[in-house]
Design a protein around this motif. Sequence first.
Motif, mmCIF file in Angstrom:
data_model
loop_
_atom_site.group_PDB
_atom_site.id
_atom_site.type_symbol
_atom_site.label_atom_id
_atom_site.label_comp_id
_atom_site.label_asym_id
_atom_site.label_seq_id
_atom_site.Cartn_x
_atom_site.Cartn_y
_atom_site.Cartn_z
ATOM 1 N N LYS A 74 0.832 -1.213 0.000
ATOM 2 C CA LYS A 74 0.000 0.000 0.000
ATOM 3 C C LYS A 74 0.861 1.256 0.000
ATOM 4 C CE LYS A 74 -2.146 -1.008 3.834
ATOM 5 N NZ LYS A 74 -1.413 -2.260 4.158
ATOM 6 N N THR A 75 1.786 1.336 0.929
ATOM 7 C CA THR A 75 2.646 2.512 1.033
ATOM 8 C C THR A 75 3.558 2.631 -0.185
ATOM 9 O OG1 THR A 75 2.617 2.354 3.450
ATOM 10 C CG2 THR A 75 4.370 3.672 2.460
ATOM 11 N N MET A 76 4.064 1.517 -0.677
ATOM 12 C CA MET A 76 4.955 1.545 -1.836
ATOM 13 C C MET A 76 4.232 2.049 -3.074
ATOM 14 S SD MET A 76 8.065 1.160 -2.552
ATOM 15 C CE MET A 76 8.526 0.371 -1.001
ATOM 16 N N LEU A 77 2.952 1.706 -3.215
ATOM 17 C CA LEU A 77 2.172 2.189 -4.348
ATOM 18 C C LEU A 77 2.050 3.706 -4.298
ATOM 19 C CD1 LEU A 77 0.367 1.813 -6.802
ATOM 20 C CD2 LEU A 77 -1.536 1.293 -5.260
ATOM 21 N N ALA A 78 1.766 4.253 -3.119
ATOM 22 C CA ALA A 78 1.653 5.705 -2.973
ATOM 23 C C ALA A 78 2.984 6.390 -3.247
ATOM 24 C CB ALA A 78 1.163 6.045 -1.572
ATOM 25 N N ARG A 79 4.064 5.842 -2.744
ATOM 26 C CA ARG A 79 5.387 6.432 -2.962
ATOM 27 C C ARG A 79 5.775 6.379 -4.434
ATOM 28 N NH1 ARG A 79 9.952 3.887 0.390
ATOM 29 N NH2 ARG A 79 11.105 5.547 -0.699
ATOM 30 N N SER A 80 5.438 5.288 -5.105
ATOM 31 C CA SER A 80 5.771 5.149 -6.520
ATOM 32 C C SER A 80 5.051 6.188 -7.353
ATOM 33 C CB SER A 80 5.411 3.741 -7.004
ATOM 34 O OG SER A 80 6.108 2.764 -6.273
ATOM 35 N N LEU A 81 3.793 6.434 -7.035
ATOM 36 C CA LEU A 81 3.048 7.459 -7.767
ATOM 37 C C LEU A 81 3.669 8.829 -7.546
ATOM 38 C CD1 LEU A 81 0.596 8.500 -9.380
ATOM 39 C CD2 LEU A 81 -0.582 8.734 -7.191
ATOM 40 N N ALA A 82 3.997 9.134 -6.294
ATOM 41 C CA ALA A 82 4.565 10.440 -5.974
ATOM 42 C C ALA A 82 5.894 10.668 -6.699
ATOM 43 C CB ALA A 82 4.751 10.574 -4.467
ATOM 44 N N LYS A 83 6.712 9.628 -6.808
ATOM 45 C CA LYS A 83 7.993 9.774 -7.488
ATOM 46 C C LYS A 83 7.833 9.809 -9.005
ATOM 47 C CE LYS A 83 11.878 8.535 -6.028
ATOM 48 N NZ LYS A 83 13.141 7.863 -5.655
ATOM 49 N N SER A 84 6.712 9.296 -9.500
ATOM 50 C CA SER A 84 6.491 9.281 -10.943
ATOM 51 C C SER A 84 6.027 10.629 -11.468
ATOM 52 C CB SER A 84 5.462 8.201 -11.312
ATOM 53 O OG SER A 84 5.974 6.911 -11.026
ATOM 54 N N VAL A 85 5.560 11.490 -10.578
ATOM 55 C CA VAL A 85 5.186 12.855 -10.938
ATOM 56 C C VAL A 85 6.111 13.798 -10.173
ATOM 57 C CG1 VAL A 85 3.360 14.577 -10.953
ATOM 58 C CG2 VAL A 85 2.785 12.175 -11.282
ATOM 59 N N ASP A 86 6.707 14.721 -10.867
ATOM 60 C CA ASP A 86 7.670 15.635 -10.249
ATOM 61 C C ASP A 86 6.936 16.679 -9.414
ATOM 62 O OD1 ASP A 86 9.975 16.916 -9.566
ATOM 63 O OD2 ASP A 86 10.153 18.026 -11.442
ATOM 64 N N CYS A 87 6.463 16.247 -8.231
ATOM 65 C CA CYS A 87 5.711 17.147 -7.368
ATOM 66 C C CYS A 87 6.142 16.932 -5.921
ATOM 67 C CB CYS A 87 4.208 16.920 -7.515
ATOM 68 S SG CYS A 87 3.659 15.275 -7.033
ATOM 69 N N LEU A 221 13.784 5.302 -9.212
ATOM 70 C CA LEU A 221 12.646 5.695 -10.036
ATOM 71 C C LEU A 221 12.714 7.183 -10.356
ATOM 72 C CD1 LEU A 221 10.121 4.201 -11.146
ATOM 73 C CD2 LEU A 221 8.827 5.227 -9.262
ATOM 74 N N GLU A 222 12.564 7.519 -11.630
ATOM 75 C CA GLU A 222 12.590 8.907 -12.083
ATOM 76 C C GLU A 222 11.174 9.362 -12.431
ATOM 77 O OE1 GLU A 222 15.201 10.825 -12.130
ATOM 78 O OE2 GLU A 222 16.698 9.301 -11.611
ATOM 79 N N ALA A 223 10.946 10.669 -12.384
ATOM 80 C CA ALA A 223 9.636 11.226 -12.698
ATOM 81 C C ALA A 223 9.325 11.038 -14.182
ATOM 82 C CB ALA A 223 9.574 12.697 -12.340
ATOM 83 N N ALA A 224 8.066 10.707 -14.468
ATOM 84 C CA ALA A 224 7.621 10.535 -15.847
ATOM 85 C C ALA A 224 6.723 11.674 -16.303
ATOM 86 C CB ALA A 224 6.873 9.209 -15.999
ATOM 87 N N ALA A 225 6.384 12.585 -15.396
ATOM 88 C CA ALA A 225 5.520 13.723 -15.726
ATOM 89 C C ALA A 225 5.824 14.867 -14.773
ATOM 90 C CB ALA A 225 4.044 13.332 -15.635
ATOM 91 N N THR A 226 5.534 16.081 -15.222
ATOM 92 C CA THR A 226 5.713 17.257 -14.381
ATOM 93 C C THR A 226 4.401 17.621 -13.689
ATOM 94 O OG1 THR A 226 5.133 18.835 -16.124
ATOM 95 C CG2 THR A 226 7.451 18.117 -15.993
ATOM 96 N N THR A 227 4.502 18.457 -12.680
ATOM 97 C CA THR A 227 3.302 18.908 -11.985
ATOM 98 C C THR A 227 2.404 19.692 -12.925
ATOM 99 O OG1 THR A 227 4.617 19.076 -9.967
ATOM 100 C CG2 THR A 227 2.460 20.132 -9.949
#
Length: 329
Positions: A74-87, A221-227
């Motif tokens: 659960k926590t890893m999914l949230a962290r992965s999303l956050a790192k995938s967007v540069d925010c 993991l690097e961001a795949a999208a900007t804010t």
Amino acid sequence: MSDAEAEADLDRDAEGEFHDHAPLPVSEAADLVGRVADNVGEVIVGNDAAVEHILVTVLARGHLLLEDVPGVGKTMLARSLAKSVDCEFKRVQFTPDLLPSDVTGINVYNQKSGEFEFRPGPVFANIVLGDEINRAPPKTQSALLEAMEERQVTVDGVTRELPDPFTVIATQNDVEPGRTYELPLAEIDRFMKKLRLGYPSKADESEILARTAGNHPIESLEAAATTEELRRARATVGEVEVSEPVRDYVTELATYTREHAQLGVSPRGSIALVRASQARAVLDGRDYVVPDDVQTEAPSVFAHRVRPRTGSESGLDVVEDALSTVAVE
């Protein structure tokens, strides 16, 4: 300040730059979601549907509740999303002694200036992870109510706007009931979706072990999208057409839950379903909602809002009955 300047000032970001948040073309918004989903998939194995649901939630300006047993990601999914967007991402570890001010922020007296200064809490971020939210008492849980509904925080009579975008992803374990607090209904209703991840298949678990045998993939993991891209994609979702027959269908589904349960879906829930359906349409490359979008999103948006009349059925049972009973006009 002129009206135009005032409006432009509302679109000023943290660096002082101006943005008009013009909607992306639907195809570009769909491509953006695909890139982010693939990026999250570098870390999360075998939960493609859950990744789609979480991206729908973010695009639809909603919040997500992840409930399951410990250790399923659960926590890893949230962290992965956050790192995938540069925010900006912040995490709150909910504990029994956590105070509301630990979430929202507090005014601190500055002896040098002789004035009180506001120190913002972790809620002032684009994506906020509330980890094990049900371990904190209701008073602390309620600190998120204003933030989740109105995108603002009021401390000592002063109201401050939260960043745009703003999404809360909360996790809770459904075990150890004697050591946790039940979320108040007012807070549950503010979560657009509630999901369960479940245990991985044997093949997926073997792949997880292979990926994490050395360094964890989340670390690289690097961001795949900007804010800004995310803001524009959310603007795209807001412009997706919802015809009157589709709106009537959503209303009929909500009415069914009210007539066949102790507590049915609120108007806030109906709004959440429409917005989620708009985001689902964008994922499929459309600028209009069809009943299939509503039917795909209804279980995750409606079920946690429904309280059945008997203990032999669940909220999901009521929603599935609604979907099978209410006719599509």
